[in-house]
Scaffold this active site. Structure first.
Site, short mmCIF file in Angstrom:
data_model
loop_
_atom_site.label_atom_id
_atom_site.label_comp_id
_atom_site.label_asym_id
_atom_site.label_seq_id
_atom_site.Cartn_x
_atom_site.Cartn_y
_atom_site.Cartn_z
N HIS A 1 2.80 -27.86 43.95
CA HIS A 1 1.88 -28.82 43.35
C HIS A 1 1.15 -28.28 42.13
O HIS A 1 0.39 -29.03 41.49
CB HIS A 1 0.86 -29.27 44.39
CG HIS A 1 0.00 -28.15 44.89
ND1 HIS A 1 0.51 -27.12 45.66
CD2 HIS A 1 -1.31 -27.88 44.73
CE1 HIS A 1 -0.47 -26.27 45.94
NE2 HIS A 1 -1.57 -26.71 45.39
N ASP A 2 1.34 -27.01 41.79
CA ASP A 2 0.64 -26.40 40.66
C ASP A 2 1.55 -26.06 39.49
O ASP A 2 1.05 -25.71 38.41
CB ASP A 2 -0.05 -25.10 41.11
CG ASP A 2 -1.29 -25.35 41.95
OD1 ASP A 2 -1.93 -26.40 41.78
OD2 ASP A 2 -1.62 -24.49 42.78
N ASP B 1 -5.26 -21.12 50.83
CA ASP B 1 -5.33 -21.28 49.38
C ASP B 1 -6.01 -20.08 48.72
O ASP B 1 -7.02 -19.58 49.22
CB ASP B 1 -6.12 -22.56 49.07
CG ASP B 1 -6.27 -22.81 47.59
OD1 ASP B 1 -5.25 -23.11 46.94
OD2 ASP B 1 -7.41 -22.70 47.08
N ASP C 1 -3.63 -27.32 54.90
CA ASP C 1 -4.05 -26.45 53.80
C ASP C 1 -5.52 -26.09 54.01
O ASP C 1 -6.38 -26.96 54.06
CB ASP C 1 -3.89 -27.20 52.47
CG ASP C 1 -3.54 -26.28 51.32
OD1 ASP C 1 -4.16 -25.21 51.23
OD2 ASP C 1 -2.67 -26.63 50.52
N GLU D 1 -1.27 -18.20 49.82
CA GLU D 1 -1.00 -18.36 48.39
C GLU D 1 -1.48 -17.11 47.67
O GLU D 1 -2.68 -16.82 47.64
CB GLU D 1 -1.72 -19.58 47.83
CG GLU D 1 -1.39 -19.79 46.35
CD GLU D 1 -2.38 -20.68 45.61
OE1 GLU D 1 -1.98 -21.29 44.62
OE2 GLU D 1 -3.55 -20.74 46.02
#
Length: 551
Positions: free
Chosen positions: A345-346, A220, A118, A283
């Site tokens: 994860h969000d 990200d 990431d 993302e």
């Protein structure tokens, strides 16, 4: 009537799909997303680490995934649990050492598993040496590596930009008398990607890790990378309602999705391509029509996979999902490869959003649609969000946005067995375990031939065995209100996928083709080999894959 997908023009208006092509590893792959703090703890401190992941590689091989994506493991003060990086070229001691990462990559590669890291390019930690230098003096050579601005005439922030995590996006620095921009936490100052030196330094980070054997990056918050050079105010959203987060009161037209972002992504893609088959995932939370522009064009490619979050965001209704799939497919260019994801994860886990019965249907959907799927760790067990007591909450959003806004419930430890602390650790984990872990864990479900874990494994085995599922064409099939159906085809092999989104029995029929064949897999894991002719009966919350007879 759902329209067939015909070969679409790319955003550049070029070409059609070739009949024959060479498939990259990431087009055939199934990606497995690991939140490292919560996967496996090897040293007994209650926090997952790289060695813990390495020790579970045999499980991941058994499950049948092709690549691991690790949420950030770089050195960080952990204000946002690794999304505030203080050194892009080292591993945080929480997770181990650089040598631990090397061993993980080597052992994963030995098993045929790729490793994706990431990368957080929009901002650094405020403890990064670059920012420490930048804020030391207005004349520091790295001052322009971040976005600084003078106060407004009234002494307040330079404009109305807001942080995604709540409040103003500007933090006043008393030592130098200017504000710096932070799209997220104030501990996460935004880099100035208009500065060529910043671009060069960050591209060198990619080169460092590619040279070390990393197979790709998930980028990200990539749509925030460039901000308006004139720092113009964002306009008010006329559709805003008070029940939404305050950030949404403004339309982020000057702080996200700026046209210059595409130039930077093209440069990142050039770096990745120089190392062979390396993967860039982005993302991007944008409407699907904007999302697909991040693939780039045939003469200038950008991301391999701009993350498609529709299965997490669209209401879980058969016709709504069908329309979302068809719209996406129609917008893709001939060189664009789809991708799908159910959880991350969000956001709340899929089992929390739609219930465990439909989560089985969702698993079949995810792993039979055209494109590259990503599985979030624990979804293969039907893991749901875990309620977190107030005194155990760790996410900074609990403080910046308010109680209940945190993402801790979807980041809880992976339950491995029935032992104390579920085999995740030998001590109390950093977040609470799922209360049902004595029954919902890998060891128990691995021995149950009809468990959620068994369903995921059978789907992955079938996907690997059937080119029609891995790389075949996609063709929608009209179905009644609570049914979703489509065909996947490759080399003359045709598979029908039919999914019951309702809580009652359904019968699928069609006049488009002769419905005659054999069931390969049902979400109930009890109908393999059953012959189908004329109609397909589906029980409540059931999905089936049918191999159609040759025509």
């Amino acid at each position: 009537m759902r329209a067939n997908r015909s070969p679409a023009l790319s955003p550049c208006g070029e070409g059609t799909v070739e009949e024959e092509r060479r498939w990259s590893w990431w087009q055939r792959a199934v990606i497995y997303h690991i939140y490292p703090r919560s996967f496996a703890d090897s040293n007994g401190d209650g926090v997952g680490d790289l060695e813990g992941i390495r020790r579970k590689l045999d499980y991941l091989t058994w499950l049948g995934v092709d690549a691991l994506w690790l949420s950030p493991i770089f050195r960080s003060p952990m204000a946002d649990f690794g999304y505030d990086i203080s050194d892009y070229l080292d591993v945080d001691p929480t997770f181990g050492t650089l040598e631990d990462l090397d061993r993980l990559i080597a052992d994963a590669h030995a098993r045929g598993i790729r490793v994706i890291l990431d990368f957080v390019p929009n901002h650094t930690s405020d403890q990064h040496p670059w920012f420490i230098e930048s804020r030391s003096h207005r004349d520091n050579p790295r001052r322009d590596w971040y976005i600084w601005a003078d106060p407004a005439p009234d002494g307040g922030p330079p404009n109305n930009w807001r942080s995604v995590f709540g409040g103003s996006a500007w933090k006043f620095d008393t030592a130098t008398g200017q504000y710096y921009l932070h799209t997220f936490l104030e501990e996460q100052p935004d880099l100035n990607w208009r500065n060529p030196e910043v671009q060069a330094a960050m591209l060198d980070v990619l080169r460092f890790w590619f040279a070390r054997g990393v197979d790709g990056f998930r980028l990200d918050a990539i749509w925030f990378l460039i901000k308006d050079a004139e720092l113009r105010d964002n306009p008010v959203d006329p559709d805003y309602t008070p029940d939404q987060p305050a950030y949404r009161e403004l339309l982020p037209v000057y702080t996200s999705d700026r046209p210059e972002v595409h130039d930077i992504l093209a440069r990142m893609r050039q770096v990745a391509d120089a190392f062979g088959e390396r993967l860039l995932i982005g993302e991007i939370y944008l409407p699907i029509g904007r999302l697909v522009t991040y693939y780039g064009c045939r003469h200038r490619r950008e991301l391999h996979l701009p993350f498609n979050f529709q299965l997490m965001l669209v209401p879980w209704e058969a016709q709504r999902i069908a329309a979302a799939i068809d719209t996406y497919e129609a917008l893709l260019g001939p060189d664009d490869w789809p991708n799908w994801v159910l959880s991350n994860h969000d956001r709340p886990r899929v089992a929390t959003r739609i219930g465990e019965e439909q989560a089985r249907v969702a698993a079949l959907l995810l792993l039979t649609l055209r494109g590259t799927p990503t599985i979030y760790y624990g979804d293969e067990l039907g893991l749901a969000d875990v309620p977190i007591p107030p005194d155990r909450r760790r996410d900074p959003l609990e403080h910046t946005i308010g109680p209940g806004a945190g993402r801790d419930p979807c980041r809880t430890p992976m339950p491995w067995d029935t032992s104390p602390y579920a085999g995740f650790s030998t001590v109390e984990p950093w977040l609470p375990l799922n209360p049902d872990y004595p029954k919902r864990n890998v060891a128990v479900q691995r021995d149950d031939p009809r468990s959620m874990l068994s369903l995921y494994r059978q789907l992955l085995i079938l996907r690997r065995a059937e080119p029609a599922l891995a790389i075949g064409s996609y063709r929608p099939v009209s179905a009644t209100r609570d049914l979703l159906a489509y065909l996947r085809e490759a080399a003359g092999r045709r598979l029908l996928v039919a999914l019951d989104f309702g809580g009652r029995e359904q019968v699928f029929t069609t006049t488009r083709f002769t419905l005659h064949g054999r069931i390969l897999l049902s979400t109930h894991l009890d109908r393999a080999g059953e012959m189908v002719s004329g109609s397909l009966h589906l029980r409540p919350n059931e999905g089936c894959i049918v191999a159609l007879a040759a025509h």
